[in-house]
Scaffold this active site. Structure first.
Site, mmCIF file in Angstrom:
data_model
loop_
_atom_site.group_PDB
_atom_site.id
_atom_site.type_symbol
_atom_site.label_atom_id
_atom_site.label_comp_id
_atom_site.label_asym_id
_atom_site.label_seq_id
_atom_site.Cartn_x
_atom_site.Cartn_y
_atom_site.Cartn_z
ATOM 1 N N LEU A 127 0.825 -1.218 0.000
ATOM 2 C CA LEU A 127 0.000 0.000 0.000
ATOM 3 C C LEU A 127 0.851 1.257 0.000
ATOM 4 O O LEU A 127 0.620 2.173 -0.788
ATOM 5 C CB LEU A 127 -0.915 0.002 1.219
ATOM 6 C CG LEU A 127 -2.087 -0.963 1.149
ATOM 7 C CD1 LEU A 127 -2.869 -0.915 2.446
ATOM 8 C CD2 LEU A 127 -2.999 -0.630 -0.022
ATOM 9 N N ALA A 128 1.861 1.306 0.894
ATOM 10 C CA ALA A 128 2.673 2.518 0.986
ATOM 11 C C ALA A 128 3.541 2.683 -0.259
ATOM 12 O O ALA A 128 3.667 3.785 -0.794
ATOM 13 C CB ALA A 128 3.538 2.470 2.244
ATOM 14 N N GLY A 129 4.126 1.591 -0.737
ATOM 15 C CA GLY A 129 5.002 1.653 -1.900
ATOM 16 C C GLY A 129 4.245 2.004 -3.171
ATOM 17 O O GLY A 129 4.640 2.906 -3.918
ATOM 18 N N SER A 156 -10.095 -12.479 10.334
ATOM 19 C CA SER A 156 -10.268 -11.040 10.571
ATOM 20 C C SER A 156 -10.864 -10.737 11.938
ATOM 21 O O SER A 156 -11.771 -11.407 12.417
ATOM 22 C CB SER A 156 -11.179 -10.443 9.510
ATOM 23 O OG SER A 156 -11.550 -9.146 9.911
ATOM 24 N N ARG A 162 -6.540 -5.458 20.441
ATOM 25 C CA ARG A 162 -5.886 -6.733 20.153
ATOM 26 C C ARG A 162 -4.982 -7.225 21.272
ATOM 27 O O ARG A 162 -4.958 -8.403 21.590
ATOM 28 C CB ARG A 162 -5.076 -6.599 18.876
ATOM 29 C CG ARG A 162 -5.975 -6.424 17.689
ATOM 30 C CD ARG A 162 -5.204 -6.153 16.438
ATOM 31 N NE ARG A 162 -6.134 -6.165 15.317
ATOM 32 C CZ ARG A 162 -5.791 -5.902 14.074
ATOM 33 N NH1 ARG A 162 -4.541 -5.595 13.793
ATOM 34 N NH2 ARG A 162 -6.689 -5.946 13.121
ATOM 35 N N HIS A 214 1.705 -10.645 14.318
ATOM 36 C CA HIS A 214 0.944 -10.133 13.180
ATOM 37 C C HIS A 214 1.521 -8.860 12.567
ATOM 38 O O HIS A 214 1.553 -8.706 11.351
ATOM 39 C CB HIS A 214 -0.489 -9.873 13.656
ATOM 40 C CG HIS A 214 -1.380 -9.290 12.615
ATOM 41 N ND1 HIS A 214 -1.559 -9.884 11.394
ATOM 42 C CD2 HIS A 214 -2.149 -8.179 12.607
ATOM 43 C CE1 HIS A 214 -2.401 -9.150 10.678
ATOM 44 N NE2 HIS A 214 -2.760 -8.114 11.378
ATOM 45 N N GLU A 238 4.340 0.170 7.400
ATOM 46 C CA GLU A 238 4.726 -0.660 8.539
ATOM 47 C C GLU A 238 6.227 -0.599 8.813
ATOM 48 O O GLU A 238 6.678 -0.839 9.932
ATOM 49 C CB GLU A 238 4.290 -2.115 8.294
ATOM 50 C CG GLU A 238 4.420 -2.991 9.540
ATOM 51 C CD GLU A 238 3.991 -4.439 9.308
ATOM 52 O OE1 GLU A 238 3.501 -4.755 8.208
ATOM 53 O OE2 GLU A 238 4.158 -5.252 10.232
ATOM 54 N N ARG A 274 -1.288 -1.317 17.691
ATOM 55 C CA ARG A 274 -2.047 -0.762 16.577
ATOM 56 C C ARG A 274 -3.496 -1.212 16.661
ATOM 57 O O ARG A 274 -3.764 -2.377 16.917
ATOM 58 C CB ARG A 274 -1.449 -1.213 15.245
ATOM 59 C CG ARG A 274 -2.226 -0.700 14.047
ATOM 60 C CD ARG A 274 -1.569 -1.054 12.736
ATOM 61 N NE ARG A 274 -1.543 -2.474 12.456
ATOM 62 C CZ ARG A 274 -2.602 -3.190 12.108
ATOM 63 N NH1 ARG A 274 -3.792 -2.632 12.022
ATOM 64 N NH2 ARG A 274 -2.475 -4.474 11.863
ATOM 65 N N LEU A 286 -3.960 -0.230 7.068
ATOM 66 C CA LEU A 286 -4.255 0.191 5.692
ATOM 67 C C LEU A 286 -4.291 1.716 5.647
ATOM 68 O O LEU A 286 -3.774 2.346 4.725
ATOM 69 C CB LEU A 286 -5.598 -0.394 5.245
ATOM 70 C CG LEU A 286 -5.704 -1.922 5.264
ATOM 71 C CD1 LEU A 286 -7.068 -2.374 4.758
ATOM 72 C CD2 LEU A 286 -4.603 -2.549 4.421
#
Lengths: 637, 250
Positions: free
Chosen positions: A43-45, A284, A330, A401, A425, A435, A441
């Protein structure tokens, strides 16, 4: 070393706008004179490569996969947060900011997190415009759901494949720029080292994973968007090729590494089934919206779930945390699962699992609704375990994770090496010690679409455009080091495979640096890991050559770096004499058994400096200043 | 708990793109039915390494059925015997009662073998580059709720968008057509209002690129749909053909 986070002054809500105005600009006609190397296509790249190319920069984009579309962001299931407040339930930029700071147990930067919350809404707009098929209501507007750590419904989703759809959206934008010639994309290419010239990041040395050819790319700036280091633990929910080598190599070249002990253990994964296990599969977190977590009240109760009457079940999350119930964050859900298993109340053959039960949800909503919401997850579970979650509860257990820690970056996402920017990340910046779900995302895309396009301009405008010849001696030196490292590994010809040694490292990390940690265990890990590292350099066995496709060699190179990083994770955990978020020290707990922070002594980000092989690293501190939020004991009761 | 299995594996070995390649047989004993097929291959590779032999190269990454990296033909079936499942999610229990498994790479001219079971699927990226996007730059988007999309259209678009680009459709097709892959992307955008402005151009360019890459024509055999791990419907191909004809007629 004084760490300057470059946080703009002024009111929180104005910082980003003010900063954007103050950043120098690169004239539109001059952008084409600059080359930016983007490592990674998650996503970032992908989002940064596409956005920078659209602006006119020349982008060189590298990925280890056979296609840019396969980066591990694709596996994110549940959703993406944004402060749209479409449900009219009291959400706001401030609330998303506050939830994220609190969820991170007050170990992240206020200014970064506020900016993240601010741009969250732009991400949803961008993705919809790209044709990302988010779930919708009958009125044609976007649907949303709730996620752990929040009392509003702000998570947008595309069935159980939100990461896939957002990544394919970014990938489509990236492919458009490839076609236009603004992105030069190289697939099956792995970064082996960072090239620094006159103190600045000027390029990367890479290995072609098909031919083994070493090749250097140079430019005006380097962006690492290479993901997290969860695979140090061997078993994690990461893809099998996910690795920390790009970040670690940058660290060895002078980029400080922050909060390595902050790793997230996800509460809802499918339990380990045997020695053959190669990775762990996540279910999920959205399942906790409707699934109820329980274990038997009695120790060692081996009756099948349906034979255990209601009165003999312990819905421990609902009982202990009545206001958040099954939707606690989490870290809390994971720790409680471990606790009940340690008490001997775990379920399944191994006793290392708890139930996630949908019986009530099916009664309340009907099977069809449950299928529409979670059908693909249920199928996936059944395929792996051979058990039908419509008929018997799922068995789940926590697994490594996500890594909140990563390369230290300032407000501009620039590391301590000028010209080296780190996104997603791979950096440490936004999630503190824990997180929240559906925030990875959000961060990856915020960094790529809406932060780096501005902040990199400020850097480039200052330094001006200049080219570096790939024949320069500084480049050749780094290439030679990479070549020597490969030859050294191939020449060991020992007796243990890469996987065997990796499992040894993973076991040490999981046992002593996992869900709960203490001084004695951490000291043991710091003793044991160097021994495994020594074993690796003496006894690893990689067959085949370096001049061809050789996955054992790829894995060996990555493991060599994990063996160094693993020790740093343990050192950081030992240093941090408090419990916060995912970092739980058994010496530091409240009377109720929850994580107990020490705000007086540990309200800082650790930033480790590499001092050479087998040398103790040096820790620097960035003190966290909370101007706008009051630090409180995190309570989800 | 079912019993462990003993298997004879017949696996395609090919040193590189230039090598002719051949089948080599390996014995695997005491395989747990609860391990995945790829974990069984991992175990084989551990054994080969200990025997000073080169491991069998195969691609995989997420190992949870979403990245589209893995893909093998086992006993003639792309992604193995289980419907709607990628290779990485097929567990050995699916082969119960079998003693011999033949393992091959995707076989088609457009996906050259790089080594053993690893192929080059770059042609699929080229199809995407030809028009698989909506031309909007970062920062230009209106508020997400400015665009209303009927739920039915959105759901259908999502059905198509679920494609993971693994190439099983091509591997399963007797003509080695990439129609299902291409149609899925064309359909996703054709069904959404955002895709409207470039609809014709996109269909024309992507279909043309598919031909340039050397994929075959679609003859409606439906093998692609049967092999697809994400159950992408063949009705998308019908839609693609309508879109293409519409584009050609102007």
């Amino acid at each position: 070393m004084k760490l300057d986070s470059k946080i703009p002054s002024g009111p929180l809500a104005k910082k980003w706008d003010k900063h954007k105005f103050e950043l120098k600009l690169v004239n539109p006609a001059n952008k084409r004179k600059y080359t930016i190397i983007v490592v990674g296509t998650g996503l970032a790249g992908a989002s940064s490569a596409a956005s920078l190319a659209e602006m006119g920069y020349n982008v060189i984009n590298l990925c280890i996969n056979d296609s840019a579309r396969r980066a591990h962001s694709i596996a994110a299931q549940g959703g993406i947060n944004a402060a749209k407040n479409y449900p009219n339930d009291g959400d706001s930029v401030w609330r998303l900011f506050y939830d994220t700071i609190k969820g991170g147990d007050y170990r992240s930067r206020e200014a970064n997190v506020y900016r993240l919350a601010q741009v969250s809404n732009n991400i949803i707009d961008q993705a919809v415009a790209q044709g990302v098929p988010f779930a919708r209501e009958y009125g044609g507007l976007l649907a949303h759901r709730s996620f752990g750590g929040a009392q509003v419904s702000r998570t947008f989703y595309a069935r159980g494949q939100t990461g896939q759809q957002l990544l394919l959206g970014a990938y489509s934008a990236q492919m458009r720029q490839v076609k236009l010639g603004k992105i030069k994309l190289y697939t099956r290419v792995e970064m082996l080292d960072l090239i620094k010239i006159d103190g600045r990041a000027r390029g990367v040395v890479t290995r072609n994973l098909v031919t083994g050819e070493l090749k250097s790319f140079t430019g005006d700036a380097v962006i690492l968007a290479t993901g997290g280091y969860g695979n140090a633990f061997y078993l994690s929910t990461n893809a099998v090729n996910s690795n920390a080598s790009a970040a670690w190599r940058a660290h060895r070249r002078g980029a400080l590494f922050s909060n390595p002990c902050m790793v997230q253990i996800h509460p809802t994964c499918i339990p380990v089934s045997g020695d053959h296990q190669s990775k762990l599969t996540l279910m999920s977190e959205s399942l906790r919206n409707d699934g109820r977590v329980w274990v038997p009240k009695k120790k060692g109760d081996k009756r099948p779930a349906n034979e255990i009457p209601e009165s003999e079940r312990d819905y421990y999350l609902e009982n202990k945390y009545p206001s958040f119930g099954n939707l606690v964050p989490r870290d809390i859900a994971s720790r409680n699962a471990k606790e009940v298993c340690d008490e001997g109340r775990g379920v399944g053959a191994s006793g290392l699992a708890v139930y996630l039960d949908f019986e009530d949800a099916i009664k309340r909503l009907g099977k069809d609704v449950v299928t529409e919401k979670y059908g693909n997850l249920f199928e996936m579970y059944e395929r792996i375990t051979d058990e039908n979650p419509y008929k018997q509860p799922m068995r789940i257990f926590p697994a490594i994770h996500y890594s909140m820690g990563g390369v230290w970056v300032d407000y501009n996402l620039q590391s301590t090496i000028p010209g080296l920017f780190v996104l997603g990340e791979a950096n440490f910046s936004d999630h503190g010690a824990n997180r929240l779900g559906a925030s990875a995302l959000m961060q990856g895309l915020a960094d790529g679409y809406f932060v780096i396009p501005y902040t990199i301009g400020g850097f480039l405008a200052k330094v001006g455009a200049s080219a570096i010849n790939t024949d320069a001696p500084e480049v050749k030196d780094v290439e030679k080091e990479a070549k020597d490292r490969i030859e050294r590994i191939l020449n060991i010809k020992g007796n243990k495979t890469v996987h065997e040694i990796h499992k040894e490292l993973g076991l040490i990390l999981w046992n002593y640096v996992g869900m709960s940690r203490n001084k004695k265990g951490l000291e043991k890990a710091i003793q044991e890991i160097p021994k495994v590292r020594e074993e690796f350099w003496k006894n690893v066995k990689v067959t085949g050559s370096g001049a061809e496709l050789n996955k054992s060699l790829e894995e060996a190179l990555r493991l060599a770096d994990f063996l160094e990083l693993g020790e740093l994770i343990a050192r950081d955990a030992l240093m941090r004499e408090e419990s916060c978020g995912g970092h739980f020290r058994t010496e530091h707990i409240t009377e109720e058994g929850e994580a107990k922070r020490d705000d007086n002594n540990f309200t800082f980000v650790s930033a480790w400096e590499y001092k050479g092989e087998n040398q103790e690293p040096e820790m620097h501190k960035e003190n966290l200043e909370f101007e706008f939020v009051e630090l409180t004991q995190r309570s989800y009761k | 708990m079912s019993e462990n299995m003993n298997l004879k594996l017949k696996i395609w070995r090919q040193k590189n793109a230039g090598d002719k390649g051949r089948f080599v047989e390996y014995d695997m004993e005491n395989v747990s039915p609860d391990e995945s097929f790829l974990e069984m291959m991992d175990e084989l590779n551990e054994k080969l390494t200990h025997d000073n032999l080169e491991p069998v190269e195969f691609d995989s990454d997420c190992r949870e059925g979403i990245c589209g990296t893995c893909g093998l033909v086992v006993n003639g079936e792309a992604h193995g015997p289980l419907r709607a499942t990628t290779m990485c999610q097929v567990h050995m229990r699916e082969f119960k009662g079998m003693t011999k498994l033949t393992v091959e790479p995707w076989r088609t001219k457009a996906f050259p073998v790089l080594k053993d079971l690893v192929v080059d699927r770059g042609a699929l990226d080229k199809i995407q580059q030809a028009g698989g996007y909506i031309s909007i730059n970062t920062g230009n988007a209106p508020d997400a709720h400015a665009i209303q999309v009927p739920k039915e259209a959105s759901d259908l678009a999502m059905d198509a968008a679920a494609c993971i680009g693994c190439g099983a459709c091509v591997a399963a097709c007797p003509n080695a057509s990439a129609s299902l892959f291409t149609a899925a992307k064309i359909s996703q955008f054709a069904l959404l209002p955002q895709g409207g402005p470039e609809r014709k151009r996109r269909a024309a360019q992507m279909v043309t690129q598919m031909d340039i890459e050397g994929f075959g024509d679609c003859s409606n055999l439906g093998e692609c749909e049967a092999a697809c791990p994400k159950e992408i419907s063949i009705s998308n191909i019908a839609r693609m053909k309508r879109e293409f004809v519409g584009a050609m007629l102007g």
